[in-house]
Design a protein around this motif. Sequence first.
Motif, PDB file in Angstrom:
ATOM      1  N   ASP A   1       1.078  -1.357   0.208  1.00 33.27           N
ATOM      2  CA  ASP A   1       0.090   0.016  -0.020  1.00 33.27           C
ATOM      3  C   ASP A   1       0.676   1.367  -0.128  1.00 33.27           C
ATOM      4  O   ASP A   1       0.674   2.516  -0.133  1.00 33.27           O
ATOM      5  CB  ASP A   1      -0.679   0.158   0.962  1.00 33.27           C
ATOM      6  CG  ASP A   1      -2.186  -1.271   1.378  1.00 33.27           C
ATOM      7  OD1 ASP A   1      -2.430  -1.085   0.307  1.00 33.27           O
ATOM      8  OD2 ASP A   1      -2.585  -1.656   1.773  1.00 33.27           O
ATOM      9  N   ARG A   2       2.348   0.796   0.330  1.00 31.74           N
ATOM     10  CA  ARG A   2       3.142   1.973   0.411  1.00 31.74           C
ATOM     11  C   ARG A   2       4.679   2.067   0.113  1.00 31.74           C
ATOM     12  O   ARG A   2       5.231   0.875   0.329  1.00 31.74           O
ATOM     13  CB  ARG A   2       2.514   2.770   2.280  1.00 31.74           C
ATOM     14  CG  ARG A   2       3.789   4.089   2.056  1.00 31.74           C
ATOM     15  CD  ARG A   2       2.550   4.559   3.555  1.00 31.74           C
ATOM     16  NE  ARG A   2       3.298   5.857   3.627  1.00 31.74           N
ATOM     17  CZ  ARG A   2       3.353   6.720   5.039  1.00 31.74           C
ATOM     18  NH1 ARG A   2       2.641   5.847   5.900  1.00 31.74           N
ATOM     19  NH2 ARG A   2       3.865   7.517   5.030  1.00 31.74           N
TER      20      ARG A   2
ATOM     21  N   ASP B   1       6.879   9.110  -1.561  1.00 34.90           N
ATOM     22  CA  ASP B   1       6.783   8.976  -0.423  1.00 34.90           C
ATOM     23  C   ASP B   1       5.568   8.346  -1.134  1.00 34.90           C
ATOM     24  O   ASP B   1       4.700   8.877  -1.566  1.00 34.90           O
ATOM     25  CB  ASP B   1       6.254   9.237   1.084  1.00 34.90           C
ATOM     26  CG  ASP B   1       5.423   8.694   1.743  1.00 34.90           C
ATOM     27  OD1 ASP B   1       4.994   7.982   1.809  1.00 34.90           O
ATOM     28  OD2 ASP B   1       4.771   9.128   2.428  1.00 34.90           O
TER      29      ASP B   1
ATOM     30  N   ARG C   1       1.440   6.627  -1.659  1.00 34.88           N
ATOM     31  CA  ARG C   1       0.595   5.509  -0.452  1.00 34.88           C
ATOM     32  C   ARG C   1      -0.934   5.672  -1.040  1.00 34.88           C
ATOM     33  O   ARG C   1      -1.625   6.598  -1.460  1.00 34.88           O
ATOM     34  CB  ARG C   1       0.658   6.336   0.884  1.00 34.88           C
ATOM     35  CG  ARG C   1      -0.158   5.856   2.002  1.00 34.88           C
ATOM     36  CD  ARG C   1      -0.296   6.362   3.348  1.00 34.88           C
ATOM     37  NE  ARG C   1      -1.001   5.349   3.610  1.00 34.88           N
ATOM     38  CZ  ARG C   1      -1.115   5.583   5.496  1.00 34.88           C
ATOM     39  NH1 ARG C   1      -0.552   6.700   5.870  1.00 34.88           N
ATOM     40  NH2 ARG C   1      -1.598   4.801   6.699  1.00 34.88           N
TER      41      ARG C   1
ATOM     42  N   SER D   1       1.198  -0.081   7.468  1.00 37.48           N
ATOM     43  CA  SER D   1       1.907   0.963   6.491  1.00 37.48           C
ATOM     44  C   SER D   1       1.806   2.531   7.015  1.00 37.48           C
ATOM     45  O   SER D   1       1.940   3.801   6.548  1.00 37.48           O
ATOM     46  CB  SER D   1       1.285   1.089   5.173  1.00 37.48           C
ATOM     47  OG  SER D   1      -0.386   1.059   4.879  1.00 37.48           O
TER      48      SER D   1
END
Lengths: 101, 101, 101, 101
Positions: free
Chosen positions: A66-67, B75, B77, C14
């Motif tokens: 998810d990340r 980053d 997500r 996460s």
Amino acid sequence: MLVEFSIVPLGVGSSIGDSIAKVLNIVNESGLPYKINPMGTVVEGEWNDVMELLKKCHSVVMDTSDRAITTISIDDRKGKPNRIEGKVKSVETRLGKKLSK
Amino acid sequence: MLVEFSIVPLGVGSSIGDSIAKVLNIVNESGLPYKINPMGTVVEGEWNDVMELLKKCHSVVMDTSDRAITTISIDDRKGKPNRIEGKVKSVETRLGKKLSK
Amino acid sequence: MLVEFSIVPLGVGSSIGDSIAKVLNIVNESGLPYKINPMGTVVEGEWNDVMELLKKCHSVVMDTSDRAITTISIDDRKGKPNRIEGKVKSVETRLGKKLSK
Amino acid sequence: MLVEFSIVPLGVGSSIGDSIAKVLNIVNESGLPYKINPMGTVVEGEWNDVMELLKKCHSVVMDTSDRAITTISIDDRKGKPNRIEGKVKSVETRLGKKLSK
């Protein structure tokens, strides 16, 4: 230009070797010169070729998490080809000794 | 995705403000949401949009220097838009106090 | 010197906001000037003071995770105090306009 | 923990090999396991030992320049010694082939 990168998936546990293996398979088949080290992978190429490769690598990691945190360092120097071999050799020549690689 | 970057030209002296100003002008006109801090610039957008912007910024620095070091942290997500505002607010809510920004 | 850092725990899911909140609490109580942004925290201080702070922050994250990736960027410039405020102001003066912060 | 670092002096021209040579001499004599690559140096050790080494390296670069950018990436994982050799071997085993190093 020389580019080092690493891609860390979050939310998949503290062992991320599966993800690294998938990425290195893509790098290995890309045709770009590369070298892996314990903290990342260095590739050499033009901006577009390198970024297309990094997008593929980042995407394959996001396919199963998810990340992800992706870190990219670029060292771009005019008129200096084959630096993926040359930089380390140059510093060894300067020091007059072999270093650990 | 959130992306922080910095571009450091080498061989132009220890003051690199001219170069930073040119880069931030491009960022400011890109239309992507961004925030500058003392160590870099954070932008938010899709991979292709962000990388097109970073290529422009890197190129404008290389126009007036022989070498540049560009550092990029991503980053990414899933399902989390507007994180350029949300991440800092979220940690302040968690701590129940305002932090220095 | 100016130092930006981020600490990402692995194997805890996460969402890592709990961990970031603990770290920022330590930074906030350290007495060092700091500014947070969506991708990290910038502090200003001498090498020993900053590294003592970062060791505390890294340790508190390792207390509740098996693995952490910590990234540190240092910009050290002789004879330039209060750069945590000055760098951004300097580039705004150069551009003659306010930027998003 | 594994730590990759690089130190880039500003204001000394676009060739920084002298500075890199001085740093690698210090690393080579430190006694810590290390490996150099085209973009940085990876060392393995405890926080205090590594940071003492990095302070020496950063200081020697600042001795001959007004400004330096030092980048440090830490991968700290409990109960995993000798990762400077083990990480690369582990991914090669997973892939069932040798990679470029």
